[in-house]
Design an enzyme around this catalytic site. Structure first.
Site, PDB file in Angstrom:
ATOM      1  CD  GLN A 131      69.478  47.511  68.577  1.00 56.67           C
ATOM      2  OE1 GLN A 131      68.834  47.042  67.644  1.00 56.67           O
ATOM      3  NE2 GLN A 131      70.027  46.752  69.504  1.00 56.67           N
ATOM      4  CG  ASP A 223      75.330  49.633  63.383  1.00 58.92           C
ATOM      5  OD1 ASP A 223      75.035  48.532  62.870  1.00 58.92           O
ATOM      6  OD2 ASP A 223      74.662  50.677  63.171  1.00 58.92           O
TER       7      ASP A 223
HETATM    8  N1   CP Z   1      68.877  45.660  65.059  1.00 54.00           N
HETATM    9  C1   CP Z   1      67.861  45.724  64.183  1.00 54.00           C
HETATM   10  O1   CP Z   1      67.104  46.709  64.131  1.00 54.00           O
HETATM   11  O2   CP Z   1      67.721  44.626  63.391  1.00 54.00           O
HETATM   12  P1   CP Z   1      66.789  44.511  62.102  1.00 54.00           P
HETATM   13  O3   CP Z   1      67.342  45.479  61.078  1.00 54.00           O
HETATM   14  O4   CP Z   1      66.879  43.093  61.658  1.00 54.00           O
HETATM   15  O5   CP Z   1      65.378  44.905  62.464  1.00 54.00           O
HETATM   16  N1  NVA Z   2      72.998  51.423  61.271  1.00 58.33           N
HETATM   17  C1  NVA Z   2      72.285  50.248  60.775  1.00 58.33           C
HETATM   18  C2  NVA Z   2      71.472  49.642  61.869  1.00 58.33           C
HETATM   19  C3  NVA Z   2      70.726  48.383  61.481  1.00 58.33           C
HETATM   20  C4  NVA Z   2      69.874  47.853  62.590  1.00 58.33           C
HETATM   21  C5  NVA Z   2      71.430  50.633  59.596  1.00 58.33           C
HETATM   22  O1  NVA Z   2      70.799  51.692  59.637  1.00 58.33           O
HETATM   23  O2  NVA Z   2      71.406  49.885  58.621  1.00 58.33           O
END
Ligand code: CP
Ligand code: NVA
Length: 305
Positions: A131, A223
């Site tokens: 990411q 996030d």
């Molecule tokens: N941002 C991200 O990792 O999205 P997903 O959880 O859909 O893979």
């Molecule tokens: N912090 C979030 C990111 C998702 C891409 C999780 O771990 O669910």
């Protein structure tokens, strides 16, 4: 020697910049590198849900001439049905690389230790390096530089926050995490990022006042407040995190040309308001697309023979 990508810290600054150049070239023509990983198979182990990570790795390996193998949460049950060691020793005989999305970071570290093939971290509770690669590639496309920029992340000091700190430290971008007390980044991650930042002069800071934290920010990032695995805390966290919501009032305190970023999935009305995420200065879908290009570059660097 095989290489893994468990953390942004596994790449030097030069390697990250090289990966971005490669990713940008790959983005111009998806057919250009279509023989690079010809015949290679990447196993995709998912112990949590995904849209972007699954799609981008699946499409990415195919565009490089390889194949993907999706292993769902029900299939392997890492460490329960079978030990991480045995999974590593089986898969290395049949595939040429493994991407894993799981809970404990120790699982990807163990997999990397036991397997003779490259391991890519597709998100753990500790970090989300792919990411951050896509995010900083996006920042470079829009801002055209890294040095001197400020990224302010508002919300939970989680996996995404850790990887943004590591990438900022490597690339010379100042990173401020604005979070409620008790939800700071992991102290070890903070210390590592600050050690890395000595080489570039980046400042890695934690603040409790979001309005002060976003001052002079070029990038405002958020996030979800409850990550995968924390669903039971969702309601409690909504009360705690509401002062950290990214809304227009908060954005007005950042630089006038600040962009908004989010790793997605997003919850409009919680961590970000609809008017911000759907505004012209929001680059969330460019970020999502860049997962594909950045990860193709990572796979190329790790798996190309
Ligand atoms: N941002 C991200 O990792 O999205 P997903 O959880 O859909 O893979
Ligand atoms: N912090 C979030 C990111 C998702 C891409 C999780 O771990 O669910």
């Amino acid at each position: 020697m095989k290489r893994d990508f468990l953390s942004v810290r596994d790449f030097t600054k030069e390697e990250i910049l090289e990966a971005f150049e490669l990713a940008k070239d790959m983005k111009l023509d998806r057919f250009k590198y279509s023989e690079s990983l010809k015949g290679q198979t990447l196993a995709l182990i998912f112990e949590k849900p995904s849209l972007r990570t699954r799609t981008s790795f699946d499409v990415g390996i195919q565009q490089l001439g390889g194949f993907s193998l999706y292993l769902s949460p029900n299939e392997i049950s890492l460490g329960k049905r079978e030990s991480v060691y045995d999974v590593a020793k089986n898969l290395e005989r049949m595939v040429q690389g493994i991407m894993i999305r799981t809970f404990g970071h120790d699982i990807v570290e163990d997999m990397a230790k036991y397997a003779s093939i490259p391991i890519i971290n597709g998100l753990t509770d500790y970090s989300h390096p792919c990411q951050a690669m896509a995010d900083f590639m996006t920042i470079s496309e829009i801002k055209g530089k890294f040095e001197g920029l400020k990224l302010c992340y508002c919300g939970d000091g989680n996996n995404v926050a850790h990887s943004l700190m590591f990438a900022g430290a490597r690339l010379g971008v100042n990173v401020t995490i604005a979070c409620p007390q008790g939800y700071e980044p992991n102290p070890v991650a903070l210390q590592l990022a600050r050690e890395d930042a000595r080489a570039t002069g980046a400042k890695i800071e934690v603040e409790y006042d979001p309005f002060h934290a976003v001052k002079d920010a070029d990038v405002v990032y958020t996030d979800v407040w409850a990550s995968m695995g924390q669903e039971a805390e969702t309601e409690k966290r909504k009360q705690i995190f509401i002062p950290y919501q990214v809304n227009q009032k908060l954005m007005d305190n950042a630089k006038s040309d600040a962009i908004f970023m989010h790793c997605l999935p997003a919850h409009r009305g919680d961590e970000v308001t609809g008017d911000v995420i759907d505004s012209p200065y929001s680059v969330v879908f460019q970020e999502a697309e860049n997962r594909l290009h950045a990860q193709k570059a990572v796979m190329y660097k790790l798996m190309k023979k």
